[in-house]
Design a protein around this motif. Structure first.
Motif, PDB file in Angstrom:
ATOM      1  N   MET A 222       0.840  -1.190   0.000  1.00  0.00           N
ATOM      2  CA  MET A 222       0.000   0.000   0.000  1.00  0.00           C
ATOM      3  C   MET A 222       0.873   1.237   0.000  1.00  0.00           C
ATOM      4  O   MET A 222       1.826   1.334   0.754  1.00  0.00           O
ATOM      5  CB  MET A 222      -0.899  -0.012   1.239  1.00  0.00           C
ATOM      6  N   ASN A 223       0.525   2.184  -0.865  1.00  0.00           N
ATOM      7  CA  ASN A 223       1.240   3.440  -0.934  1.00  0.00           C
ATOM      8  C   ASN A 223       0.455   4.466  -0.128  1.00  0.00           C
ATOM      9  O   ASN A 223      -0.640   4.855  -0.507  1.00  0.00           O
ATOM     10  CB  ASN A 223       1.367   3.862  -2.404  1.00  0.00           C
ATOM     11  N   ALA A 224       1.030   4.921   0.989  1.00  0.00           N
ATOM     12  CA  ALA A 224       0.310   5.833   1.880  1.00  0.00           C
ATOM     13  C   ALA A 224      -0.011   7.155   1.206  1.00  0.00           C
ATOM     14  O   ALA A 224      -0.885   7.882   1.655  1.00  0.00           O
ATOM     15  CB  ALA A 224       1.119   6.059   3.143  1.00  0.00           C
ATOM     16  N   SER A 225       0.699   7.487   0.138  1.00  0.00           N
ATOM     17  CA  SER A 225       0.424   8.754  -0.536  1.00  0.00           C
ATOM     18  C   SER A 225      -0.611   8.597  -1.652  1.00  0.00           C
ATOM     19  O   SER A 225      -0.883   9.537  -2.381  1.00  0.00           O
ATOM     20  CB  SER A 225       1.718   9.336  -1.093  1.00  0.00           C
ATOM     21  N   SER A 226      -1.195   7.423  -1.782  1.00  0.00           N
ATOM     22  CA  SER A 226      -2.199   7.206  -2.824  1.00  0.00           C
ATOM     23  C   SER A 226      -3.444   8.037  -2.545  1.00  0.00           C
ATOM     24  O   SER A 226      -3.877   8.180  -1.409  1.00  0.00           O
ATOM     25  CB  SER A 226      -2.573   5.730  -2.909  1.00  0.00           C
ATOM     26  N   VAL A 227      -4.012   8.577  -3.625  1.00  0.00           N
ATOM     27  CA  VAL A 227      -5.198   9.420  -3.528  1.00  0.00           C
ATOM     28  C   VAL A 227      -6.399   8.649  -4.072  1.00  0.00           C
ATOM     29  O   VAL A 227      -6.361   8.136  -5.197  1.00  0.00           O
ATOM     30  CB  VAL A 227      -5.005  10.720  -4.342  1.00  0.00           C
ATOM     31  N   ILE A 228      -7.453   8.582  -3.262  1.00  0.00           N
ATOM     32  CA  ILE A 228      -8.677   7.890  -3.653  1.00  0.00           C
ATOM     33  C   ILE A 228      -9.793   8.924  -3.779  1.00  0.00           C
ATOM     34  O   ILE A 228     -10.025   9.700  -2.849  1.00  0.00           O
ATOM     35  CB  ILE A 228      -9.105   6.834  -2.598  1.00  0.00           C
ATOM     36  N   ALA A 229     -10.469   8.953  -4.925  1.00  0.00           N
ATOM     37  CA  ALA A 229     -11.636   9.817  -5.098  1.00  0.00           C
ATOM     38  C   ALA A 229     -12.882   8.997  -4.802  1.00  0.00           C
ATOM     39  O   ALA A 229     -13.045   7.894  -5.320  1.00  0.00           O
ATOM     40  CB  ALA A 229     -11.697  10.361  -6.523  1.00  0.00           C
ATOM     41  N   VAL A 230     -13.742   9.541  -3.958  1.00  0.00           N
ATOM     42  CA  VAL A 230     -15.018   8.907  -3.635  1.00  0.00           C
ATOM     43  C   VAL A 230     -16.120   9.778  -4.238  1.00  0.00           C
ATOM     44  O   VAL A 230     -16.225  10.966  -3.928  1.00  0.00           O
ATOM     45  CB  VAL A 230     -15.216   8.762  -2.113  1.00  0.00           C
ATOM     46  N   ILE A 231     -16.912   9.170  -5.130  1.00  0.00           N
ATOM     47  CA  ILE A 231     -17.983   9.889  -5.818  1.00  0.00           C
ATOM     48  C   ILE A 231     -19.305   9.208  -5.480  1.00  0.00           C
ATOM     49  O   ILE A 231     -19.547   8.080  -5.907  1.00  0.00           O
ATOM     50  CB  ILE A 231     -17.753   9.887  -7.346  1.00  0.00           C
ATOM     51  N   ASP A 232     -20.120   9.898  -4.685  1.00  0.00           N
ATOM     52  CA  ASP A 232     -21.412   9.338  -4.269  1.00  0.00           C
ATOM     53  C   ASP A 232     -22.329  10.493  -3.907  1.00  0.00           C
ATOM     54  O   ASP A 232     -21.885  11.435  -3.247  1.00  0.00           O
ATOM     55  CB  ASP A 232     -21.225   8.401  -3.072  1.00  0.00           C
ATOM     56  N   ASP A 233     -23.586  10.431  -4.331  1.00  0.00           N
ATOM     57  CA  ASP A 233     -24.522  11.507  -4.024  1.00  0.00           C
ATOM     58  C   ASP A 233     -25.022  11.460  -2.581  1.00  0.00           C
ATOM     59  O   ASP A 233     -25.645  12.401  -2.115  1.00  0.00           O
ATOM     60  CB  ASP A 233     -25.696  11.507  -5.007  1.00  0.00           C
TER      61      ASP A 233
ATOM     62  N   SER B 293      -8.289   5.623   7.511  1.00  0.00           N
ATOM     63  CA  SER B 293      -7.771   4.709   8.540  1.00  0.00           C
ATOM     64  C   SER B 293      -6.763   3.731   7.943  1.00  0.00           C
ATOM     65  O   SER B 293      -5.922   3.187   8.659  1.00  0.00           O
ATOM     66  CB  SER B 293      -8.917   3.953   9.227  1.00  0.00           C
ATOM     67  N   PHE B 294      -6.825   3.519   6.625  1.00  0.00           N
ATOM     68  CA  PHE B 294      -5.858   2.665   5.934  1.00  0.00           C
ATOM     69  C   PHE B 294      -4.685   3.476   5.386  1.00  0.00           C
ATOM     70  O   PHE B 294      -3.815   2.936   4.706  1.00  0.00           O
ATOM     71  CB  PHE B 294      -6.533   1.889   4.804  1.00  0.00           C
ATOM     72  N   GLY B 295      -4.675   4.784   5.636  1.00  0.00           N
ATOM     73  CA  GLY B 295      -3.547   5.623   5.254  1.00  0.00           C
ATOM     74  C   GLY B 295      -3.659   6.314   3.903  1.00  0.00           C
ATOM     75  O   GLY B 295      -2.682   6.870   3.416  1.00  0.00           O
ATOM     76  N   TYR B 296      -4.832   6.284   3.308  1.00  0.00           N
ATOM     77  CA  TYR B 296      -5.002   6.925   1.996  1.00  0.00           C
ATOM     78  C   TYR B 296      -5.433   8.384   2.142  1.00  0.00           C
ATOM     79  O   TYR B 296      -6.099   8.749   3.111  1.00  0.00           O
ATOM     80  CB  TYR B 296      -6.078   6.194   1.171  1.00  0.00           C
ATOM     81  N   GLU B 297      -5.082   9.187   1.165  1.00  0.00           N
ATOM     82  CA  GLU B 297      -5.618  10.537   1.047  1.00  0.00           C
ATOM     83  C   GLU B 297      -6.934  10.397   0.282  1.00  0.00           C
ATOM     84  O   GLU B 297      -7.006   9.649  -0.689  1.00  0.00           O
ATOM     85  CB  GLU B 297      -4.628  11.407   0.272  1.00  0.00           C
ATOM     86  N   VAL B 298      -7.962  11.118   0.719  1.00  0.00           N
ATOM     87  CA  VAL B 298      -9.289  10.938   0.128  1.00  0.00           C
ATOM     88  C   VAL B 298      -9.851  12.273  -0.364  1.00  0.00           C
ATOM     89  O   VAL B 298      -9.774  13.285   0.326  1.00  0.00           O
ATOM     90  CB  VAL B 298     -10.270  10.320   1.158  1.00  0.00           C
ATOM     91  N   MET B 299     -10.392  12.247  -1.574  1.00  0.00           N
ATOM     92  CA  MET B 299     -11.083  13.398  -2.150  1.00  0.00           C
ATOM     93  C   MET B 299     -12.547  13.007  -2.313  1.00  0.00           C
ATOM     94  O   MET B 299     -12.837  11.903  -2.789  1.00  0.00           O
ATOM     95  CB  MET B 299     -10.494  13.731  -3.529  1.00  0.00           C
ATOM     96  N   LEU B 300     -13.461  13.901  -1.920  1.00  0.00           N
ATOM     97  CA  LEU B 300     -14.887  13.598  -1.971  1.00  0.00           C
ATOM     98  C   LEU B 300     -15.594  14.442  -3.027  1.00  0.00           C
ATOM     99  O   LEU B 300     -15.324  15.645  -3.143  1.00  0.00           O
ATOM    100  CB  LEU B 300     -15.538  13.857  -0.611  1.00  0.00           C
ATOM    101  N   PHE B 301     -16.502  13.803  -3.757  1.00  0.00           N
ATOM    102  CA  PHE B 301     -17.292  14.491  -4.776  1.00  0.00           C
ATOM    103  C   PHE B 301     -18.747  14.031  -4.672  1.00  0.00           C
ATOM    104  O   PHE B 301     -19.003  12.834  -4.597  1.00  0.00           O
ATOM    105  CB  PHE B 301     -16.760  14.181  -6.178  1.00  0.00           C
ATOM    106  N   PRO B 302     -19.709  14.988  -4.716  1.00  0.00           N
ATOM    107  CA  PRO B 302     -21.124  14.626  -4.587  1.00  0.00           C
ATOM    108  C   PRO B 302     -21.758  14.111  -5.877  1.00  0.00           C
ATOM    109  O   PRO B 302     -22.882  13.631  -5.861  1.00  0.00           O
ATOM    110  CB  PRO B 302     -21.778  15.938  -4.154  1.00  0.00           C
TER     111      PRO B 302
END
Length: 125
Positions: A1-12, A26-35
């Motif tokens: 796992m790459n702790a600097s990985s960016v995950i986009a979450v897209i959910d209304d 909690s798993f060490g990822y950076e997270v971006m949120l989109f509605p």
């Protein structure tokens, strides 16, 4: 796992976005949120994510339609889909177009984390 990985979450659904943000952090990822898919497509940071987790059914543009748009744009970011309404035809469509997985809500946190790790292992960046 790459702790600097960016995950986009897209959910209304804001509660789903926030729950996934908490889990993924909690798993060490950076997270971006989109509605919405449209909000993601118009975001300046659209090309930053190493993986996208998208709801299937959303207003304006569905998750599978977002996947089609990204593929048409030549964007090969790995995608994981989540849905409250699993349908075999939708599952077949997104997997055929390269999705890592499609999970039914509610899903297990460890299960989604395993799929994210698998997606990041196949990510071109």
């Amino acid at each position: 796992m790459n702790a600097s990985s960016v995950i986009a979450v897209i959910d209304d659904d804001a509660s789903v976005r926030l729950a996934l943000q908490s889990l993924l952090r909690s798993f060490g990822y950076e997270v971006m949120l989109f509605p919405s898919a449209m909000a993601f497509l118009h975001a300046p940071e659209r090309h930053e994510p190493d993986c996208i987790i998208s709801d299937v059914q959303m207003p304006q543009m569905s998750g599978p339609d977002l996947q089609d748009q990204l593929v048409a744009d030549g964007d090969t970011v790995p995608m994981i889909f989540i849905t409250a309404f699993p349908e075999k035809a939708v599952e077949a469509r997104v997997i055929e177009r390269g999705a890592v997985a499609i999970l039914s809500k509610p899903f297990d946190g460890n299960e989604i984390a395993a799929h994210v790790e698998r997606a990041l292992g196949s990510a071109p960046h």
